[in-house]
Design a protein around this motif. Sequence first.
Motif, mmCIF file in Angstrom:
data_model
loop_
_atom_site.group_PDB
_atom_site.id
_atom_site.type_symbol
_atom_site.label_atom_id
_atom_site.label_comp_id
_atom_site.label_asym_id
_atom_site.label_seq_id
_atom_site.Cartn_x
_atom_site.Cartn_y
_atom_site.Cartn_z
ATOM 1 N N HIS A 20 0.841 -1.208 0.000
ATOM 2 C CA HIS A 20 0.000 0.000 0.000
ATOM 3 C C HIS A 20 0.872 1.253 0.000
ATOM 4 C CE1 HIS A 20 -3.639 2.407 1.209
ATOM 5 N NE2 HIS A 20 -2.665 3.219 1.599
ATOM 6 N N GLU A 23 2.730 1.510 -3.471
ATOM 7 C CA GLU A 23 1.885 1.722 -4.644
ATOM 8 C C GLU A 23 1.120 3.044 -4.592
ATOM 9 O OE1 GLU A 23 -0.585 -1.705 -4.932
ATOM 10 O OE2 GLU A 23 1.087 -3.083 -5.354
ATOM 11 N N LYS A 24 0.727 3.463 -3.387
ATOM 12 C CA LYS A 24 -0.067 4.685 -3.263
ATOM 13 C C LYS A 24 0.749 5.879 -2.776
ATOM 14 C CE LYS A 24 -4.425 2.268 -2.793
ATOM 15 N NZ LYS A 24 -5.766 2.242 -2.172
#
Length: 220
Positions: A20, A23-24
Motif C-alpha cells: 500500500h 503503490e499509493k
Amino acid sequence: MAAKKKVITKDEIVSLYMDHVLEKDQKPKSVYHFAKENDFTEADFYSFFGTLEGLEKEIFRLFFENTVDLLHKNEEYQQYDMKNKMLSFYFTFFEVLTANRSYVLQTLKADRNPLKNFVQLTTLRESFKNYVSEILTDDYRLEQEKFQKFQEKAIQESAWLQLMLTIKFCMEDQSAGFEKTDIFIEKSVNASFELMNVAPMNHLIDFGKFLFKEKIHSRQ
C-alpha cells in the motif's frame, strides 16, 4: 452456504501494508480503510497490532529478526568473536534493507523532520540493544563489577548510534551496489572496536579519512 473467509496472517498484513505504501505513495488513512480495501476485518488487524504506527515499527523489527535468523543458519557464525559477529550482522542486515530499499526510503523520508521518521525504529532499537548484549564478551567488559552494567549500557547505546548513522549513510548512498555502504560498515565497526580496546588509532584515522573524503565529494 457462503464460503468461509480466509484467515489472514500477520505476515500477510505486513506485506499488504508495505505494498500500500509503495503503490499509493502514502500510508493508509486508518485501520478501517486499510482493512476494508484488503478484505479483512479490523478485528483481524487488532489481533496482531494495536495501531498502524505499531505495524510500522514491527516491520523494522522483522527486518532485524530475519537478519538474526539468517545469521544463526550459518554454523561458522557461532564461532566468531564479537567483532566478526557484529560485522556479519551489519552486512546481513543491510542486505535485508537493500532488498526492501524502496519501502525503507519511502517511510524514513516521509516527514521533513527526521526524528518523526526514525520513531519507527524504536522497536528495532530495543531488539538491537538486546542483540549487542548477547554477543558482548568479557573482553569488552570492565573488570570492576560495579562498572560493568554502566559500560554495557554505554556500549549498547553507542552501537545503536552507529547503526543509525549507517542507516542514514546507506539511504544517501548512490554508489553501484551500494559499495560505499560496505566500506562505511567495515571502517566504522573497526573504529568502534578500536575505541573499546583503547588500541592503536589506525582504524579510527582510516575511518576519519573515509568520512572526510565522502563529505568533500558530496559537496562537489
